[in-house]
Design an enzyme around this catalytic site. Structure first.
Site, PDB file in Angstrom:
ATOM      1  N   GLY A 155      20.908-137.705 -47.422  1.00  0.00           N
ATOM      2  CA  GLY A 155      21.107-136.453 -46.693  1.00  0.00           C
ATOM      3  C   GLY A 155      21.495-135.344 -47.661  1.00  0.00           C
ATOM      4  O   GLY A 155      22.286-135.567 -48.588  1.00  0.00           O
TER       5      GLY A 155
ATOM      6  N   HIS B  45      22.114-139.891 -40.038  1.00  0.00           N
ATOM      7  CA  HIS B  45      21.641-141.140 -40.653  1.00  0.00           C
ATOM      8  C   HIS B  45      20.345-141.597 -39.997  1.00  0.00           C
ATOM      9  O   HIS B  45      19.433-142.092 -40.668  1.00  0.00           O
ATOM     10  CB  HIS B  45      22.673-142.254 -40.456  1.00  0.00           C
ATOM     11  CG  HIS B  45      23.994-142.014 -41.109  1.00  0.00           C
ATOM     12  ND1 HIS B  45      25.137-141.757 -40.389  1.00  0.00           N
ATOM     13  CD2 HIS B  45      24.368-141.990 -42.407  1.00  0.00           C
ATOM     14  CE1 HIS B  45      26.158-141.613 -41.221  1.00  0.00           C
ATOM     15  NE2 HIS B  45      25.715-141.736 -42.452  1.00  0.00           N
TER      16      HIS B  45
ATOM     17  N   SER C 170      30.328-138.559 -40.416  1.00  0.00           N
ATOM     18  CA  SER C 170      31.156-139.631 -39.838  1.00  0.00           C
ATOM     19  C   SER C 170      32.595-139.154 -39.703  1.00  0.00           C
ATOM     20  O   SER C 170      33.326-139.585 -38.815  1.00  0.00           O
ATOM     21  CB  SER C 170      31.108-140.868 -40.728  1.00  0.00           C
ATOM     22  OG  SER C 170      29.770-141.237 -40.939  1.00  0.00           O
ATOM     23  N   ARG C 171      33.014-138.257 -40.596  1.00  0.00           N
ATOM     24  CA  ARG C 171      34.411-137.786 -40.565  1.00  0.00           C
ATOM     25  C   ARG C 171      34.684-136.835 -39.404  1.00  0.00           C
ATOM     26  O   ARG C 171      35.846-136.554 -39.119  1.00  0.00           O
ATOM     27  CB  ARG C 171      34.787-137.146 -41.901  1.00  0.00           C
ATOM     28  CG  ARG C 171      34.856-138.186 -43.021  1.00  0.00           C
ATOM     29  CD  ARG C 171      35.419-137.629 -44.298  1.00  0.00           C
ATOM     30  NE  ARG C 171      35.747-138.686 -45.251  1.00  0.00           N
ATOM     31  CZ  ARG C 171      34.971-139.064 -46.268  1.00  0.00           C
ATOM     32  NH1 ARG C 171      33.820-138.474 -46.472  1.00  0.00           N
ATOM     33  NH2 ARG C 171      35.340-140.043 -47.075  1.00  0.00           N
TER      34      ARG C 171
ATOM     35  N   LYS D 289      23.284-132.874 -46.934  1.00  0.00           N
ATOM     36  CA  LYS D 289      24.644-132.390 -46.697  1.00  0.00           C
ATOM     37  C   LYS D 289      25.511-132.716 -47.920  1.00  0.00           C
ATOM     38  O   LYS D 289      26.336-131.925 -48.323  1.00  0.00           O
ATOM     39  CB  LYS D 289      25.252-133.018 -45.444  1.00  0.00           C
ATOM     40  CG  LYS D 289      26.649-132.488 -45.171  1.00  0.00           C
ATOM     41  CD  LYS D 289      27.194-132.970 -43.863  1.00  0.00           C
ATOM     42  CE  LYS D 289      27.718-134.375 -43.951  1.00  0.00           C
ATOM     43  NZ  LYS D 289      28.917-134.515 -44.842  1.00  0.00           N
TER      44      LYS D 289
ATOM     45  N   GLN E  39      25.790-135.053 -54.447  1.00  0.00           N
ATOM     46  CA  GLN E  39      25.468-136.486 -54.525  1.00  0.00           C
ATOM     47  C   GLN E  39      23.965-136.669 -54.665  1.00  0.00           C
ATOM     48  O   GLN E  39      23.486-137.438 -55.499  1.00  0.00           O
ATOM     49  CB  GLN E  39      25.976-137.193 -53.263  1.00  0.00           C
ATOM     50  CG  GLN E  39      25.428-138.602 -53.075  1.00  0.00           C
ATOM     51  CD  GLN E  39      26.041-139.327 -51.904  1.00  0.00           C
ATOM     52  OE1 GLN E  39      27.167-139.774 -51.987  1.00  0.00           O
ATOM     53  NE2 GLN E  39      25.312-139.460 -50.811  1.00  0.00           N
TER      54      GLN E  39
HETATM   55  O1  PAF Z   1      26.509-140.881 -48.719  1.00  0.00           O
HETATM   56  C1  PAF Z   1      27.056-141.987 -48.495  1.00  0.00           C
HETATM   57  O2  PAF Z   1      27.198-142.427 -47.358  1.00  0.00           O
HETATM   58  C2  PAF Z   1      27.567-142.810 -49.676  1.00  0.00           C
HETATM   59  O3  PAF Z   1      28.085-141.999 -50.676  1.00  0.00           O
HETATM   60  C3  PAF Z   1      26.509-143.773 -50.245  1.00  0.00           C
HETATM   61  C4  PAF Z   1      25.326-143.027 -50.846  1.00  0.00           C
HETATM   62  C5  PAF Z   1      26.020-144.713 -49.155  1.00  0.00           C
HETATM   63  C6  PAF Z   1      27.126-144.619 -51.370  1.00  0.00           C
HETATM   64  O4  PAF Z   1      28.223-145.351 -50.907  1.00  0.00           O
END
Ligand code: PAF
Length: 276
Positions: A143, A33, A182-183, A145, A149
């Site tokens: 990202g 991040h 984060s996981r 990764k 998305q």
């Molecule tokens: O990638 C993430 O952390 C989430 O899917 C996002 C883009 C912040 C939407 O909640």
């Protein structure tokens, strides 16, 4: 760094600044991040990050309730990375009433991650559009990764004619190759020692695809999957796809990406690797 929890307060702040580069997150921040936050500076004078754990993108039985939350630590990390403003809305600021209006992304939402997590990308697209409306950024960084998305957000932005440049930043890895996530915090010490195998398997599959050719993908995927599952992983998918549309490659396909999601104990990890 300024911090805002209410939409009205953030909107007032937004009126006073020019171009904004935006980093949306769900918090529990790591170097991945922070790489986005630092890169954001190249796109605008003002960098805004959001922290919001979005209930809409979690399915029943997923980890919404136990998702790690530490807003104070996140704020400190973002300030150190040079972020100008943090937008961390309370849940009822973003969802003041039950959300019955959604963004329905294109069919790509139903493949791979979407097939394993029905409704996930609808929840992601809906909150990202809402955050875009609040933050009004000129650029937004994601990202790679979360490859699917990133693709879907690019598609949504283009097809809904949002005047926002979507930037995909390379995955940040631990020295042993594990993609930061984060996981990863859920992993026991033994699982953490095993976790880099996912990236190693992707790397080996990439070498094999380059050596054997696209026609052998299905067989090579199956071998890779069996080797992971043989070591106690539960693979949801491990597959070579075309980068353009995440469909199965044809013999003529050149631009490929290998994508994987697999469970190690109770933790679900995802990763991907482009094939050059
Ligand atoms: O990638 C993430 O952390 C989430 O899917 C996002 C883009 C912040 C939407 O909640």
């Amino acid at each position: 760094m300024r911090a805002f929890h209410r939409l009205d307060d953030f909107r007032q702040y937004r009126q006073g600044v020019g171009r904004v580069a935006f980093v949306p997150t769900m918090g529990s921040l790591h170097e991945g991040h922070l790489a986005l936050a630092r890169a954001a500076r190249e796109y605008a004078d003002t960098v805004v990050a959001s922290v919001f754990v979005n209930r809409l993108q979690f399915g029943p039985g997923e980890d919404f309730d136990r998702y790690p939350r530490d807003l104070r630590a996140d704020g400190e990390k973002l300030a150190e990375a040079g972020v100008d403003a943090l937008f961390a809305p309370d849940e009822d600021e973003l969802y003041p009433e039950p959300q019955t209006c959604f963004v329905d992304p294109p069919d790509l939402q139903h493949l791979l991650e979407g097939a394993c997590r029905p409704g996930h990308f609808r929840g992601v697209a809906t909150v990202v559009l809402k955050l875009f409306n609040a933050v009004q950024p000129q650029a937004a960084l994601f990202g790679r990764k979360d490859y699917q998305q990133w693709m879907l957000i690019r598609l949504m932005t283009r097809q809904l004619a949002l005047p926002i440049e979507i930037v995909g930043i390379q995955t940040v890895r631990a020295p042993d190759g594990l993609a930061l996530s984060s996981r990863n915090a859920y992993l026991s010490p033994a699982e953490r020692a095993e976790a880099p195998r996912l990236y190693r398997t992707l790397s080996e599959l990439r070498v094999a695809v380059l050596r054997e050719g696209v026609a052998c993908c299905a067989m090579l995927e199956e071998e890779a999957r069996q080797s992971l599952d043989g070591r106690g992983w539960k693979t949801d998918y491990l597959t070579v796809r075309q980068r353009a549309d995440l469909q199965t490659p044809s013999p003529a396909s050149r631009e490929l990406v290998i994508l994987a999601a697999a469970r190690l104990g109770a933790t679900r990890l995802i990763d991907n690797l482009e094939v050059e």
